[in-house]
Write an enzyme that holds these catalytic residues in place. Structure first.
Site, PDB file in Angstrom:
ATOM      1  N   HIS A 145       0.192   3.414  11.547  1.00  8.13           N
ATOM      2  CA  HIS A 145       1.354   4.287  11.497  1.00  8.13           C
ATOM      3  C   HIS A 145       1.295   5.394  12.538  1.00  8.13           C
ATOM      4  O   HIS A 145       0.245   5.703  13.095  1.00  8.13           O
ATOM      5  CB  HIS A 145       1.553   4.876  10.093  1.00  8.13           C
ATOM      6  CG  HIS A 145       0.485   5.816   9.624  1.00  8.13           C
ATOM      7  ND1 HIS A 145      -0.792   5.438   9.331  1.00  8.13           N
ATOM      8  CD2 HIS A 145       0.527   7.152   9.371  1.00  8.13           C
ATOM      9  CE1 HIS A 145      -1.499   6.459   8.916  1.00  8.13           C
ATOM     10  NE2 HIS A 145      -0.729   7.526   8.949  1.00  8.13           N
ATOM     11  N   HIS A 164      -2.489   5.455  14.769  1.00  9.03           N
ATOM     12  CA  HIS A 164      -3.828   5.213  14.231  1.00  9.03           C
ATOM     13  C   HIS A 164      -3.716   4.241  13.068  1.00  9.03           C
ATOM     14  O   HIS A 164      -2.619   3.888  12.633  1.00  9.03           O
ATOM     15  CB  HIS A 164      -4.502   6.519  13.808  1.00  9.03           C
ATOM     16  CG  HIS A 164      -3.675   7.363  12.884  1.00  9.03           C
ATOM     17  ND1 HIS A 164      -2.608   8.108  13.314  1.00  9.03           N
ATOM     18  CD2 HIS A 164      -3.762   7.583  11.552  1.00  9.03           C
ATOM     19  CE1 HIS A 164      -2.074   8.771  12.299  1.00  9.03           C
ATOM     20  NE2 HIS A 164      -2.746   8.446  11.212  1.00  9.03           N
ATOM     21  N   GLU A 205      -3.693  14.921  11.194  1.00  3.02           N
ATOM     22  CA  GLU A 205      -4.631  14.611  10.117  1.00  3.02           C
ATOM     23  C   GLU A 205      -6.070  14.828  10.563  1.00  3.02           C
ATOM     24  O   GLU A 205      -6.570  14.151  11.460  1.00  3.02           O
ATOM     25  CB  GLU A 205      -4.454  13.149   9.681  1.00  3.02           C
ATOM     26  CG  GLU A 205      -3.037  12.787   9.268  1.00  3.02           C
ATOM     27  CD  GLU A 205      -2.852  11.297   9.050  1.00  3.02           C
ATOM     28  OE1 GLU A 205      -3.828  10.538   9.273  1.00  3.02           O
ATOM     29  OE2 GLU A 205      -1.739  10.887   8.683  1.00  3.02           O
ATOM     30  N   HIS A 240      -6.417  12.754  14.046  1.00  2.00           N
ATOM     31  CA  HIS A 240      -5.304  11.960  14.538  1.00  2.00           C
ATOM     32  C   HIS A 240      -4.100  12.887  14.598  1.00  2.00           C
ATOM     33  O   HIS A 240      -3.584  13.323  13.578  1.00  2.00           O
ATOM     34  CB  HIS A 240      -5.034  10.760  13.621  1.00  2.00           C
ATOM     35  CG  HIS A 240      -6.211   9.843  13.501  1.00  2.00           C
ATOM     36  ND1 HIS A 240      -6.698   9.422  12.291  1.00  2.00           N
ATOM     37  CD2 HIS A 240      -7.019   9.299  14.442  1.00  2.00           C
ATOM     38  CE1 HIS A 240      -7.749   8.623  12.501  1.00  2.00           C
ATOM     39  NE2 HIS A 240      -7.953   8.545  13.800  1.00  2.00           N
ATOM     40  N   HIS A 293       0.866  -1.184   0.000  1.00  2.00           N
ATOM     41  CA  HIS A 293       0.000   0.000   0.000  1.00  2.00           C
ATOM     42  C   HIS A 293       0.901   1.232   0.000  1.00  2.00           C
ATOM     43  O   HIS A 293       1.635   1.456   0.959  1.00  2.00           O
ATOM     44  CB  HIS A 293      -0.907  -0.006   1.238  1.00  2.00           C
ATOM     45  CG  HIS A 293      -1.885   1.124   1.287  1.00  2.00           C
ATOM     46  ND1 HIS A 293      -3.199   0.988   0.900  1.00  2.00           N
ATOM     47  CD2 HIS A 293      -1.742   2.414   1.670  1.00  2.00           C
ATOM     48  CE1 HIS A 293      -3.828   2.145   1.057  1.00  2.00           C
ATOM     49  NE2 HIS A 293      -2.965   3.027   1.522  1.00  2.00           N
TER      50      HIS A 293
END
Length: 437
Positions: A336, A372, A342, A366, A293
């Protein structure tokens, strides 16, 4: 001009300068401020950068108007809009650090124009230092009639979530519906009109450098957002002599004055600073076509540069519908801990990393260096599902990511839709280890 829009936005980094006139011959030929302008109009420049900024970052437009902007100012008085907050506002929340998520707030009762309906959720940086941002909900139950506004503190990015809005600006008219964005530069006057009974959505106030297209790096010349898909308005003007009000946000405070005419009296304009809209379905996602990803930076639509190479003061990213084809890979975003903070919202559909609890019209925060990632349900599904090409359809989430800490406002910290049990979405993640006991 016959078209309602000009193709490609007038932004530094978009590489275009535009000219538009609502009456034939209203634009001067060969110079910007002749001794006598056509139609006896006034020439006025609006600058979005320092006069000496490098050519590629120098933002300005010439406006040819019925009255100069100095006529738009009467005797200002302070007005109170306590739910629209500006940074720094670090002491408004007593909540401990953590991950935060909110269900969609109900539509407030009462008569609300767009400006009165802004409800700040987070602030970051310093509005006077021209660094940082605020993230907010907005609600509107009426059009702004004889009521105008401009933000001297920053540019506004508006993301409708329910109901379309028409932005009637000095440069012309723009309409934005759910799935689109509208950006109003710092200092540009406008009012909003409802397309239906009410509207709601999200708004980012960007104190720093104007949003522009990000560098694509090894992606190359194509993909992500294309300049051709950003639309600036064709010139349109109001020549109305009726009592009205102008509200200004300046230095984190609000001031209003009465006028005897509409301030949207620009008959023609030319330059590279203007409002614009963008249809987010025109974003061309890129992603893994074999395994893993990639970083979320591949979803960046616009960035507000910080001056530090490769680091945005704000990055605006979206997570639209797309195909998932990675082999032997965990397809949702990985867990991560990030130096950026964010703020996320969901316009419609379902976000793949949070299939439950993150509803359209809701939000999450976050913070920097706070962990998160996918909830327990998403982890279990993605770990066990048969990996075949699959389309993630009917979804649109967005993220406002900044290198500066985002602090909760009092409104956000006390909002009844705050999910006090949000962290429980990870409680079902078991200990996983196949090694020696």
């Amino acid at each position: 001009m016959t078209s309602a829009y000009l193709s490609s936005a007038s932004l530094s980094g978009f590489g275009n300068e535009f000219a538009s006139e609502a009456l034939p011959g209203a634009l001067p030929v060969g110079q910007n401020s002749p001794q006598q302008c056509p139609y006896k109009l006034y020439a006025e420049q609006i600058s979005g950068s320092a006069f000496t900024a490098p050519r590629g970052a120098n933002l300005r437009s010439w406006l040819y108007r019925i009255r100069p902007s100095v006529r738009h100012f009467g005797r200002f008085e302070r007005v109170d809009l306590p739910l629209w907050r500006s940074a720094p506002a670090r002491e408004e929340s007593d909540l401990p650090i953590g991950q935060f998520r909110w269900d969609p707030p109900p539509m407030p009762l009462g008569d609300l124009g767009f400006v009165e309906g802004v409800r700040s959720m987070t602030t970051a940086g310093d509005v006077d230092a021209r660094r940082g941002m605020s993230a907010a909900f907005y609600f509107a139950t009426r059009s702004m009639i004889d009521d105008y506004f401009y933000d001297a503190d920053g540019e506004l990015m508006i993301l409708p979530q329910e109901g379309a809005l028409r932005f009637v600006t000095e440069f012309g008219r723009l309409e934005a519906a759910p799935g689109e964005i509208c950006v109003i530069p710092r200092g540009v006057k406008f009012r909003t009109e409802l397309a239906g009974a009410a509207a709601r959505g999200y708004v980012c106030e960007n104190y720093g450098a104007p949003f522009t297209l990000p560098y694509r790096g090894p992606i190359g010349a194509n993909g992500l957002a294309e300049a051709r898909d950003f639309l600036a308005p064709a010139a349109a003007f109001e020549d109305e002599e009726t009592p009205c009000r102008l509200t200004v946000k300046w230095g984190g405070k609000f001031f209003a004055c009465g006028l005897d005419h509409s301030p949207l009296d620009v008959v023609a304009w030319r330059g590279n600073l203007a409002p614009y809209k963008y249809d987010l379905t025109r974003f061309s996602p890129v992603g893994a076509i074999r395994f893993d990803h990639p970083d979320p930076s591949i979803f960046c639509v616009l960035t507000s540069p910080s001056g530090e190479p490769g680091v945005g003061d704000i990055d605006f990213a979206i997570f639209p519908e797309r195909w998932l084809v990675a082999e032997h890979s965990f397809r949702p975003p990985w867990y991560h801990v990030n130096v950026m903070s964010e703020f996320m919202g969901l316009v419609y559909g379902r976000y793949d990393a949070k299939p439950s609890g993150f509803a359209p019209g809701g939000a999450s925060l976050h913070g920097a260096m706070l962990p998160h990632g996918p909830d327990a349900e998403a982890f279990a599904r993605a770990s066990e599902e048969t990996l075949v090409p699959a389309k993630l359809g009917g979804t649109l989430a967005f993220m406002l990511e900044t290198r500066l800490p985002q602090h909760l406002t009092h409104y956000a910290a006390t909002l009844p839709t705050l999910q006090t049990d949000y962290a429980d979405c990870w409680s079902g993640l078991p200990r996983r280890f196949d090694g020696a006991p």
